[in-house]
Design a protein around this motif. Structure first.
Motif, PDB file in Angstrom:
ATOM      1  N   THR A 217     -69.889  17.131  20.521  1.00  0.00           N
ATOM      2  CA  THR A 217     -69.624  18.069  19.429  1.00  0.00           C
ATOM      3  C   THR A 217     -70.136  19.461  19.820  1.00  0.00           C
ATOM      4  O   THR A 217     -70.905  19.605  20.782  1.00  0.00           O
ATOM      5  CB  THR A 217     -70.341  17.617  18.146  1.00  0.00           C
ATOM      6  N   PRO A 218     -69.747  20.494  19.069  1.00  0.00           N
ATOM      7  CA  PRO A 218     -70.246  21.848  19.360  1.00  0.00           C
ATOM      8  C   PRO A 218     -71.767  21.951  19.318  1.00  0.00           C
ATOM      9  O   PRO A 218     -72.357  22.802  19.985  1.00  0.00           O
ATOM     10  CB  PRO A 218     -69.600  22.699  18.260  1.00  0.00           C
ATOM     11  N   ASN A 237     -66.464  15.972   6.819  1.00  0.00           N
ATOM     12  CA  ASN A 237     -66.307  16.814   8.012  1.00  0.00           C
ATOM     13  C   ASN A 237     -67.621  17.502   8.383  1.00  0.00           C
ATOM     14  O   ASN A 237     -67.766  18.722   8.238  1.00  0.00           O
ATOM     15  CB  ASN A 237     -65.199  17.845   7.789  1.00  0.00           C
ATOM     16  N   ASP A 239     -71.274  16.890  11.185  1.00  0.00           N
ATOM     17  CA  ASP A 239     -71.948  16.125  12.226  1.00  0.00           C
ATOM     18  C   ASP A 239     -73.002  15.229  11.557  1.00  0.00           C
ATOM     19  O   ASP A 239     -73.869  15.730  10.832  1.00  0.00           O
ATOM     20  CB  ASP A 239     -72.634  17.089  13.211  1.00  0.00           C
ATOM     21  N   LEU A 246     -68.006  19.976  11.008  1.00  0.00           N
ATOM     22  CA  LEU A 246     -67.367  19.443  12.206  1.00  0.00           C
ATOM     23  C   LEU A 246     -65.955  18.991  11.891  1.00  0.00           C
ATOM     24  O   LEU A 246     -65.720  18.312  10.885  1.00  0.00           O
ATOM     25  CB  LEU A 246     -68.176  18.260  12.755  1.00  0.00           C
ATOM     26  N   ASP A 247     -65.028  19.366  12.757  1.00  0.00           N
ATOM     27  CA  ASP A 247     -63.632  18.959  12.610  1.00  0.00           C
ATOM     28  C   ASP A 247     -63.214  18.167  13.848  1.00  0.00           C
ATOM     29  O   ASP A 247     -63.748  18.378  14.949  1.00  0.00           O
ATOM     30  CB  ASP A 247     -62.729  20.191  12.456  1.00  0.00           C
ATOM     31  N   SER A 249     -60.757  18.406  15.720  1.00  0.00           N
ATOM     32  CA  SER A 249     -60.252  19.249  16.805  1.00  0.00           C
ATOM     33  C   SER A 249     -61.368  19.805  17.688  1.00  0.00           C
ATOM     34  O   SER A 249     -61.115  20.281  18.798  1.00  0.00           O
ATOM     35  CB  SER A 249     -59.423  20.402  16.233  1.00  0.00           C
ATOM     36  N   GLN A 250     -62.605  19.756  17.198  1.00  0.00           N
ATOM     37  CA  GLN A 250     -63.732  20.306  17.953  1.00  0.00           C
ATOM     38  C   GLN A 250     -64.354  19.294  18.915  1.00  0.00           C
ATOM     39  O   GLN A 250     -65.224  19.643  19.705  1.00  0.00           O
ATOM     40  CB  GLN A 250     -64.811  20.800  16.982  1.00  0.00           C
TER      41      GLN A 250
END
Length: 275
Positions: A217-218, A237, A239, A246-247, A249-250
């Protein structure tokens, strides 16, 4: 019958086959898929659908035939490689079966969530790899034990020779040290085959299982893909550890961890155990 009409009819047959399959009418489903193949022989899904019916009937020869045809038409068919791997394992063609399952696993990682099969593939691959490890581990253990006994006997003969020559005081402590050193050497040699705990960084923080398809994740946290996708869909949505937004697509495949897991499993086959 023109191409468009043939395809339309074949699709109706495919849907009929799907309906028969859901009802457990595998012979009827096979007939429907076979008719669809006759009309449109270049559509891989017709072959994989029929292969699944053969699988349900334990007809592994026909599973193999249909999967090989599907792969000819679509090299990256996850289902075809997966079922071909199962068929080859059933035929005791172990190396080729594992190769197909590994190919299916690689292709399945990052796939559309609706067609996601990574866990299913992993379970079968892990079962096969663990059996391989058990077999090789037993052979290595037997070889090490025989070698250790041979070394101990050689040291004993040397010790006995020293005794006969009157060097007992010197030979005793030296012999014990040599036996201890020998024990440490063989203990070290057996380490790779001794089950222990998988390092935390190779395991999902939610399932605590070794990674199959790790994504990062980011925020820098790595999860098992299917688990974090399930969390995003059913919980929210964000973490689950950092609570940051968090989505889907990330999420990015964590290739470094994936390679680390593969390297670890290569050296520690016992870690494939799924129970």
């Amino acid at each position: 019958m023109g191409p468009s009409q043939a395809f339309s009819t074949a699709e109706k047959l495919r849907k009929a086959g799907n309906s028969y399959f859901k009802k457990g009418r595998f012979n009827a489903a096979i007939e429907a898929y076979t008719e669809a193949i006759t009309l449109c022989p270049d559509i891989p899904v017709y072959y994989t659908n029929r292969a699944l019916c053969h699988l349900k009937r334990n007809d592994w020869t026909r599973v193999e035939e249909d999967c090989r045809k599907a792969i000819q038409l679509e090299h990256n068919s996850v289902k075809a490689h997966y079922m071909l791997g199962l068929a080859l394992l059933q035929k005791q063609e172990y190396a080729d079966g594992v190769k197909e399952l590994e190919r299916a696993l690689d292709l399945g990682r990052g796939a559309n969530p609706k067609g996601y099969m990574v866990e299913e593939i992993w379970q079968e691959l892990a079962k096969a790899k663990y059996m391989e490890w058990e077999d090789l581990s037993s052979k290595r253990s037997w070889e090490l034990q025989n070698l250790k006994e041979a070394c101990e006997n050689a040291l004993k003969e040397k010790h006995d020779a020293f005794e006969m020559e009157g060097f007992l005081d010197e030979a005793g402590p030296t012999h014990m040290k040599q036996l201890e050193a020998l024990g440490r050497v063989f203990e070290k040699a057996a380490e790779a085959d001794t089950p222990s705990e998988v390092p935390d960084y190779l395991c999902c923080k939610i399932t605590l299982d070794i990674f199959r398809d790790p994504v990062i994740t980011p925020s820098g946290v790595t999860y098992e893909r299917s688990v974090i996708l399930n969390h995003l869909e059913k919980v929210g949505n964000f973490d689950p550890i950092t609570r940051e937004p968090l989505d889907q697509s990330q999420l990015i495949s964590n290739l470094a961890i994936k390679e680390a897991v593969e390297a670890y499993l290569q050296q520690h086959g016992w870690a494939y155990r799924t129970e």
